[in-house]
Write an enzyme that holds these catalytic residues in place. Structure first.
Site: not given
Length: 450
Positions: A91, A122, A153-154, A419
């Site tokens: 994810d 990431d 996870e995010e 991010h």
């Protein structure tokens, strides 16, 4: 054999790029409010098929308690060999501002020697790193493998953290490669050994029964927003460093440092703006508590009235270093905020979330094998790095598998801008870290031979 392995991995890089392009094209944001859940399902199925093709067995999807799907699989060890767990997550963060991207966020784009797209580093780049290492080894796999690739996870909803303890037997391994970090810089071999925890609260200030006309009552009537500003300002020293009563904010970092000018570049600090706090950048980033005001609820500028705000609130995040209990830190933050309220205004501090910091033990055979592999690939010893963010799963792994060595590594480095808009990865890091991983598996197996 080392040169032959490096050649195989170099030959696999076109396939690595193609794999990453397919993965990046799947907008697997694990938030159904923003993206259809089918995107995550397709990404999970892609990962399962790829690792099956790479030689793992019984690779399948497991639903976790938050509704996301983890990809799990295994391969038995040769007689007497250890078992290694490979971790990553499929994810990704949402793109945030599409207009800020130079190229489409869900389309792999090569530019200036880097590959751009959401998740390139990431953490889909780490998935491709795993696959490239396994393909290079082929049938010559010297250890047993467990695989778990996370799907939320995010979002921080804890699906895999809740899944691991009741499935400890299926996931047990001697060493765990948590591949969701990376090197201090391109070409600088690094293992992350320290993660900060967190303690988040929401603070609400109330001063009046309702908003009042600023012309008629402004002056003696207390302003809730002004009171909140004073409360929040009390969390920092004059130099901007975090200061919370009852909490040690003087820690020092032992390990690889972080060049101040490089940090300014990596963080996008504007010319002429000073960094906050004292001590080295590494001290402030990895060894000390750090407070951030994540958001404030107050009247917006556009549409605001000539009125004294009756209430205002803020979401405050406190990152805490290893050695500091997050519950203790939250209590200290709460007490500090309550004591800082001026003019007798009412203040309420509501706990939101906590996460424990993590420190890896680095004296075992897995770290020895990793250092040897990194020296062979990069020509220099492995460094140790801290990370300001949190990975709660590491503490779950540590509690569930107390005898296992936990290694945090991967393809992410500061220029990746994870991010943020224009996330990218250096192809050389995928190539070199895949080589490191393959060599590590060999050296770790050797350490268990009589």
């Amino acid at each position: 054999m080392t040169d032959e392995l490096a050649r195989r991995i170099a030959d696999l890089m076109p396939r690595a790029k193609a794999d990453l392009a397919e993965l990046v094209a799947l907008p697997s944001v694990a938030d159904p409010r923003q993206y259809p859940p089918e995107n995550c399902r397709r990404a999970a199925e892609w990962v399962a098929a790829a690792f099956t093709e790479a030689g793992l067995r019984d690779v399948h999807l497991e639903e976790t308690p938050d509704g996301s799907h983890a990809v799990v699989g295994h391969r038995p060890p040769p007689p007497g060999a250890p078992t290694v767990l490979l971790y990553a997550h499929y994810d990704v963060q949402p793109p945030l501002d599409d207009a800020a991207w130079t190229s489409p966020p869900f389309e792999l784009t090569e530019r200036d020697g880097r590959w751009y797209g959401r998740g390139t580093a990431d953490c889909k780049g780490n998935i491709v790193m795993h696959l490239t290492a396994l393909r290079a080894l082929g049938d010559d796999l010297p250890v047993g493998l467990k695989l778990v690739v996370e799907g939320s996870e995010e979002q921080g909803t804890g699906g895999l953290e809740a899944y691991v303890p009741p499935h400890a037997g299926e996931l047990h391994a001697d060493a765990l490669l948590v591949c969701d970090t990376g090197n201090a810089a391109v070409g600088v071999p690094t293992a992350t050994t320290s993660l900060r925890g967190l303690a988040n609260v929401v603070v609400t200030v109330s001063a009046l029964g309702g908003d009042m006309h600023s012309g008629m009552f402004g002056g003696p009537a207390p302003d809730a927003l002004a009171a909140l500003i004073r409360v929040l300002d009390s969390l920092r020293d004059a130099d901007g460093g975090t200061r919370i009563d009852g909490l040690d904010c003087t820690g020092t970092w032992v390990g690889v440092g972080y060049d101040e000018q490089q940090f300014r570049t990596d963080a996008g600090v504007l010319d002429g703006v000073r960094l906050t706090g004292s001590g080295t950048v590494a001290d402030r980033l990895w060894a000390r508590p750090a407070v951030t005001v994540l958001g404030i609820d107050c009247p917006p500028v556009v549409g605001s009235a000539a009125a004294i705000p009756a209430t205002a609130r803020a979401r405050v995040s406190l990152r805490v270093p290893p050695g500091t209990d997050p519950g203790t830190a939250r209590d200290a933050l709460t007490a500090h905020l309550e004591a800082a309220a001026p003019w007798g205004v009412r203040i309420e501090v509501a706990p939101e979330s906590t996460g424990a910091p993590f420190r890896a033990a680095t004296g075992g055979p897995a770290y020895t094998a990793l250092d040897k592999a990194m020296q062979e690939v990069y020509g220099r010893p492995m460094s140790f790095l801290g990370q300001g963010g949190s990975i709660p799963l590491c503490n779950v792994f540590a509690r569930t598998f107390p005898e296992a060595e936990i290694i945090l590594m991967g393809v992410e480095e500061p220029r990746c801008l994870i991010h943020a808009p224009n996330e990218s990865v250096a192809p050389s890091e995928i190539e070199h870290m895949a080589n490191v991983e393959a060599l590590f598996l060999r050296h770790y197996a050797d350490s268990h031979r009589p």
